[in-house]
Design a protein around this motif. Structure first.
Motif, PDB file in Angstrom:
ATOM      1  N   ASN A 184      -2.396   6.807  15.768  1.00  0.00           N
ATOM      2  CA  ASN A 184      -0.971   6.467  15.684  1.00  0.00           C
ATOM      3  C   ASN A 184      -0.310   7.086  14.449  1.00  0.00           C
ATOM      4  O   ASN A 184       0.737   6.611  14.004  1.00  0.00           O
ATOM      5  N   TRP A 185      -0.944   8.156  13.945  1.00  0.00           N
ATOM      6  CA  TRP A 185      -0.464   8.732  12.702  1.00  0.00           C
ATOM      7  C   TRP A 185       0.951   9.283  12.799  1.00  0.00           C
ATOM      8  O   TRP A 185       1.744   9.168  11.858  1.00  0.00           O
ATOM      9  N   THR A 186       1.314   9.857  13.918  1.00  0.00           N
ATOM     10  CA  THR A 186       2.669  10.405  14.061  1.00  0.00           C
ATOM     11  C   THR A 186       3.711   9.323  13.832  1.00  0.00           C
ATOM     12  O   THR A 186       4.716   9.534  13.131  1.00  0.00           O
ATOM     13  N   LEU A 214      -1.729   2.147   3.518  1.00  0.00           N
ATOM     14  CA  LEU A 214      -1.087   0.952   4.068  1.00  0.00           C
ATOM     15  C   LEU A 214      -0.054   0.391   3.098  1.00  0.00           C
ATOM     16  O   LEU A 214       1.016  -0.074   3.526  1.00  0.00           O
ATOM     17  N   SER A 215      -0.346   0.445   1.808  1.00  0.00           N
ATOM     18  CA  SER A 215       0.638  -0.050   0.836  1.00  0.00           C
ATOM     19  C   SER A 215       1.896   0.816   0.855  1.00  0.00           C
ATOM     20  O   SER A 215       3.011   0.310   0.660  1.00  0.00           O
ATOM     21  N   GLU A 216       1.721   2.125   1.105  1.00  0.00           N
ATOM     22  CA  GLU A 216       2.884   3.011   1.182  1.00  0.00           C
ATOM     23  C   GLU A 216       3.793   2.641   2.340  1.00  0.00           C
ATOM     24  O   GLU A 216       5.014   2.797   2.261  1.00  0.00           O
ATOM     25  N   VAL A 217       3.225   2.183   3.455  1.00  0.00           N
ATOM     26  CA  VAL A 217       4.052   1.753   4.589  1.00  0.00           C
ATOM     27  C   VAL A 217       5.032   0.673   4.136  1.00  0.00           C
ATOM     28  O   VAL A 217       6.227   0.714   4.461  1.00  0.00           O
ATOM     29  N   VAL A 218       4.535  -0.277   3.356  1.00  0.00           N
ATOM     30  CA  VAL A 218       5.378  -1.375   2.891  1.00  0.00           C
ATOM     31  C   VAL A 218       6.299  -0.931   1.757  1.00  0.00           C
ATOM     32  O   VAL A 218       7.510  -1.197   1.774  1.00  0.00           O
ATOM     33  N   LEU A 219       5.744  -0.236   0.770  1.00  0.00           N
ATOM     34  CA  LEU A 219       6.536   0.108  -0.417  1.00  0.00           C
ATOM     35  C   LEU A 219       7.587   1.168  -0.118  1.00  0.00           C
ATOM     36  O   LEU A 219       8.638   1.207  -0.777  1.00  0.00           O
ATOM     37  N   SER A 265      -1.678  -8.604  -3.134  1.00  0.00           N
ATOM     38  CA  SER A 265      -0.551  -9.396  -2.644  1.00  0.00           C
ATOM     39  C   SER A 265       0.060  -8.846  -1.359  1.00  0.00           C
ATOM     40  O   SER A 265       0.947  -9.489  -0.780  1.00  0.00           O
ATOM     41  N   ILE A 266      -0.374  -7.666  -0.916  1.00  0.00           N
ATOM     42  CA  ILE A 266       0.184  -7.098   0.319  1.00  0.00           C
ATOM     43  C   ILE A 266      -0.164  -8.010   1.492  1.00  0.00           C
ATOM     44  O   ILE A 266      -1.330  -8.327   1.744  1.00  0.00           O
ATOM     45  N   TYR A 267       0.835  -8.425   2.211  1.00  0.00           N
ATOM     46  CA  TYR A 267       0.685  -9.326   3.355  1.00  0.00           C
ATOM     47  C   TYR A 267       0.469  -8.476   4.605  1.00  0.00           C
ATOM     48  O   TYR A 267       1.306  -7.640   4.950  1.00  0.00           O
ATOM     49  N   ALA A 268      -0.670  -8.658   5.278  1.00  0.00           N
ATOM     50  CA  ALA A 268      -1.010  -7.787   6.409  1.00  0.00           C
ATOM     51  C   ALA A 268       0.069  -7.788   7.484  1.00  0.00           C
ATOM     52  O   ALA A 268       0.368  -6.750   8.081  1.00  0.00           O
ATOM     53  N   HIS A 269       0.672  -8.950   7.724  1.00  0.00           N
ATOM     54  CA  HIS A 269       1.718  -9.013   8.755  1.00  0.00           C
ATOM     55  C   HIS A 269       2.922  -8.144   8.402  1.00  0.00           C
ATOM     56  O   HIS A 269       3.699  -7.758   9.290  1.00  0.00           O
ATOM     57  N   SER A 270       3.103  -7.846   7.112  1.00  0.00           N
ATOM     58  CA  SER A 270       4.266  -7.050   6.719  1.00  0.00           C
ATOM     59  C   SER A 270       4.192  -5.625   7.263  1.00  0.00           C
ATOM     60  O   SER A 270       5.219  -4.954   7.401  1.00  0.00           O
ATOM     61  N   LEU A 271       2.993  -5.149   7.602  1.00  0.00           N
ATOM     62  CA  LEU A 271       2.877  -3.831   8.240  1.00  0.00           C
ATOM     63  C   LEU A 271       3.609  -3.834   9.577  1.00  0.00           C
ATOM     64  O   LEU A 271       4.363  -2.905   9.902  1.00  0.00           O
ATOM     65  N   ASP A 272       3.390  -4.875  10.352  1.00  0.00           N
ATOM     66  CA  ASP A 272       4.075  -5.023  11.637  1.00  0.00           C
ATOM     67  C   ASP A 272       5.578  -5.199  11.423  1.00  0.00           C
ATOM     68  O   ASP A 272       6.403  -4.656  12.160  1.00  0.00           O
ATOM     69  N   TRP A 273       5.951  -5.945  10.369  1.00  0.00           N
ATOM     70  CA  TRP A 273       7.369  -6.149  10.085  1.00  0.00           C
ATOM     71  C   TRP A 273       8.073  -4.823   9.818  1.00  0.00           C
ATOM     72  O   TRP A 273       9.197  -4.608  10.274  1.00  0.00           O
ATOM     73  N   VAL A 274       7.411  -3.948   9.060  1.00  0.00           N
ATOM     74  CA  VAL A 274       8.015  -2.650   8.753  1.00  0.00           C
ATOM     75  C   VAL A 274       8.124  -1.794  10.004  1.00  0.00           C
ATOM     76  O   VAL A 274       9.158  -1.175  10.282  1.00  0.00           O
ATOM     77  N   SER A 280       6.104   8.702  10.325  1.00  0.00           N
ATOM     78  CA  SER A 280       7.561   8.728  10.450  1.00  0.00           C
ATOM     79  C   SER A 280       8.242   7.758   9.483  1.00  0.00           C
ATOM     80  O   SER A 280       9.429   7.918   9.176  1.00  0.00           O
ATOM     81  N   VAL A 281       7.502   6.741   9.013  1.00  0.00           N
ATOM     82  CA  VAL A 281       8.093   5.814   8.042  1.00  0.00           C
ATOM     83  C   VAL A 281       7.673   6.161   6.610  1.00  0.00           C
ATOM     84  O   VAL A 281       8.055   5.479   5.670  1.00  0.00           O
ATOM     85  N   LEU A 282       6.872   7.212   6.469  1.00  0.00           N
ATOM     86  CA  LEU A 282       6.442   7.657   5.135  1.00  0.00           C
ATOM     87  C   LEU A 282       7.278   8.858   4.711  1.00  0.00           C
ATOM     88  O   LEU A 282       6.776   9.968   4.531  1.00  0.00           O
ATOM     89  N   ASP A 283       8.577   8.632   4.568  1.00  0.00           N
ATOM     90  CA  ASP A 283       9.515   9.719   4.311  1.00  0.00           C
ATOM     91  C   ASP A 283      10.178   9.628   2.940  1.00  0.00           C
ATOM     92  O   ASP A 283      11.147  10.324   2.661  1.00  0.00           O
ATOM     93  N   SER A 284       9.659   8.768   2.079  1.00  0.00           N
ATOM     94  CA  SER A 284      10.278   8.579   0.769  1.00  0.00           C
ATOM     95  C   SER A 284      10.087   9.810  -0.110  1.00  0.00           C
ATOM     96  O   SER A 284       8.981  10.342  -0.211  1.00  0.00           O
ATOM     97  N   THR A 285      11.158  10.250  -0.745  1.00  0.00           N
ATOM     98  CA  THR A 285      11.058  11.362  -1.697  1.00  0.00           C
ATOM     99  C   THR A 285      10.884  10.856  -3.125  1.00  0.00           C
ATOM    100  O   THR A 285      10.820  11.644  -4.065  1.00  0.00           O
ATOM    101  N   THR A 286      10.804   9.534  -3.282  1.00  0.00           N
ATOM    102  CA  THR A 286      10.619   8.968  -4.615  1.00  0.00           C
ATOM    103  C   THR A 286       9.163   8.634  -4.898  1.00  0.00           C
ATOM    104  O   THR A 286       8.793   8.434  -6.057  1.00  0.00           O
ATOM    105  N   SER A 287       8.332   8.562  -3.860  1.00  0.00           N
ATOM    106  CA  SER A 287       6.927   8.223  -4.051  1.00  0.00           C
ATOM    107  C   SER A 287       6.152   9.470  -4.451  1.00  0.00           C
ATOM    108  O   SER A 287       6.134  10.465  -3.722  1.00  0.00           O
ATOM    109  N   VAL A 288       5.486   9.414  -5.599  1.00  0.00           N
ATOM    110  CA  VAL A 288       4.790  10.597  -6.090  1.00  0.00           C
ATOM    111  C   VAL A 288       3.301  10.591  -5.751  1.00  0.00           C
ATOM    112  O   VAL A 288       2.601  11.556  -6.032  1.00  0.00           O
TER     113      VAL A 288
END
Length: 515
Positions: free
Chosen positions: A108-110, A223-228, A169-178, A114-122
């Motif tokens: 499911n990488w595609t 996974l943390s990047e998905v949330v952050l 502290s990352i809440y696993a359900h928050s992946l689905d929320w994002v 698609s949600v890993l588009d931040s230009t601020t994350s280094v």
């Protein structure tokens, strides 16, 4: 969480970054290279005693095809010494849920990308020359200064902030929320979606717990990047960079800086995260861009071709500076800055690092690297004089149950310097509840496989989670035919790995110390 040195890292936007990875690249990196901790410089997190190169996608696919029972598993834990003297708990996930999670990410990488588009994350997932997906290597001082200065042009205030206890502290359900939207994910609960399945497989990696990602495997960074990065999308109006969970923000006014902190708190709260108030600050840029300690270190940095005595004096000056900044990674920053460019080392530098590492054990990977740079004459000089100080330090690390410090000291003493290890220290290392230490003792020929098997047979293992916490040591004994009777929930996956020739202890004999 990253050290202060990581805050000095800034990269250009994704438009100038390496090509984005595809799913197969992602799986290969997460399985073969970054299953065990390997997001920093090579041989910085663990000594070169372990390897996951045998753990290929074909192996993961075969594990994924096993019966679906007992999906939730425990993990092997170990502790890493931080610069402030505290220990950070890291984990190596069980291969069954880890395989299933990595393959699900691959398939499911595609959609994930698609949600890993931040230009601020280094430190976002990217394709790197060495095959890794996540890298936290440090820029040179010049590159960092340039990027920092460019971001600060026209700005008057800077905010430093980070997420409180981020990975745990990352809440696993928050992946689905994002991925589906929080309202939809909470209203429509079904395992038929790949997003909910990602949530479920993430929880399986931590024995079904809903809160917390393991610190160590690079998949936790992904996974943390998905949330952050979802948080990043709520902060687009600001000018900042983020290195994992550390934010460096540049603002025109103090009001804007305060507004950033407020909006960051609100955005994090959506995903049940919070700002670390103790580490959040607003600085007037008239006081300068760099922290005072970092500017001090850089101003005293000797030339790259400076003499050994200049290097030693610099390290000692940094040690005095570190005393005044106990919550900053002064020593690591200073030692990396002065020794990184040097292709060779010498006995004086090694002696100084050995002395300093007694008080700052997180410098041991750098000591190991310097020993590896020694010529035969200098190596001969240091071998005799390092026996006692390393033995003393090993005894203290064993008393404190510091896994990574023990691993590095065993590796340096035995593999790099050819020393023996005192029998009482070997016995104390066996008593540590650490699969990594046990396998290091075996790899370094300090304990025979049969002796380790006999010792592990005395452990009080009752529930499945007890066995899972020692899956690594038990598998390596099984592979050698020394685990007489694996449990029913162990045998299938162990048989797959052994049949595929998978081993987690590095192959071949370790290079002997030079004469």
């Amino acid at each position: 969480m990253v050290d202060d040195l990581d805050l000095a890292i800034y990269t250009d936007s994704l438009s100038s970054s390496p090509p984005l990875p595809d799913g197969k690249y992602v799986a290969k990196a997460l399985l073969e290279l970054q299953y065990f901790p390997f997001v920093k410089d090579e041989d910085e997190e663990l000594p070169p005693l372990f390897s996951t190169s045998d753990f290929t996608q074909d192996v993961a696919v075969e594990i994924d095809a096993l019966p679906q029972s007992h999906r939730e598993r425990g993990w092997v834990e170990f502790r890493a010494r931080r610069f402030d003297g505290l220990s950070r708990r890291l984990g190596i996930p069980h291969p069954v849920p880890y395989s299933r999670l990595v393959l699900h990410v691959r398939d499911n990488w595609t959609d994930i990308q698609s949600v890993l588009d931040s230009t601020t994350s280094v430190i976002a997932p990217r394709r790197h020359d060495d095959g890794r997906l996540i890298q936290m290597n440090y820029d040179t001082a010049e590159e960092s200064h340039e990027r920092h200065t460019r971001l600060a042009l026209g700005m008057e205030f800077m905010v430093n902030a980070d997420v409180s206890n981020c990975f745990p502290s990352i809440y696993a359900h928050s992946l689905d929320w994002v991925l589906r939207g929080k309202a939809v994910a909470k209203r429509v609960r079904t395992r038929r979606t790949w997003q909910e399945e990602l949530d479920r497989r993430t929880r399986a990696m931590t024995d079904g717990e809903t809160k917390g990602l393991l610190i160590g495997p690079a998949i936790s960074n992904v996974l943390s990047e998905v949330v952050l990065q979802a948080v990043d999308r709520e902060l687009k109006e600001f000018r900042y960079t983020r290195a994992v969970d550390d934010y460096t923000v540049f603002c025109e006014t103090r009001e804007e800086a305060e507004r950033f902190v407020s909006k960051l708190q609100l955005a994090l709260a959506t995903y049940r995260l919070d700002v670390n108030r103790r580490k959040t600050s607003i600085r007037d840029l008239r006081d300068g861009l760099s922290d005072s300690w970092m500017a001090e270190v850089r101003s005293h940095l000797p030339d790259s071709d400076g003499s050994s005595i200049k290097v030693v004096q610099f390290i000692q000056h940094a040690e005095l500076l570190a005393k005044g900044h106990p919550n900053r990674s002064v020593m690591k920053f200073a030692v990396k800055s002065v020794l990184g460019p040097r292709a060779e080392s010498d006995s004086l530098t090694v002696f100084e690092l050995t002395r300093a590492s007694h008080f700052h054990p997180h410098l041991l990977p750098m000591l190991s690297r310097e020993i590896g740079k020694l010529g035969s004459t200098d190596l001969y000089v240091v071998k005799r004089d390092l026996v006692d100080p390393l033995s003393i330090q090993l005894g203290k690390a064993l008393d404190r149950d510091e896994t990574d410090t023990v691993l590095w000291l065993l590796y340096i003493a035995r593999a790099q310097l050819g020393h023996g290890v005192r029998p009482l220290h070997v016995r104390a290392a066996l008593r540590l509840n650490s699969d990594l230490v046990w396998l290091a003792l075996m790899k370094l020929r300090l304990v025979s496989p049969k002796r380790l098997a006999n010792y592990m047979s005395t452990l009080s293992l009752i529930e499945q989670s007890d066995f899972d916490e020692h899956w690594l040591g038990r598998y390596e004994l099984f592979r050698r035919g020394l685990l007489a009777k694996p449990k029913a929930f162990e045998e299938p996956w162990m048989t797959v790995l052994a049949g595929r020739g998978v081993r987690f202890v590095r192959r071949g004999r370790l290079a002997k110390a030079k004469p």
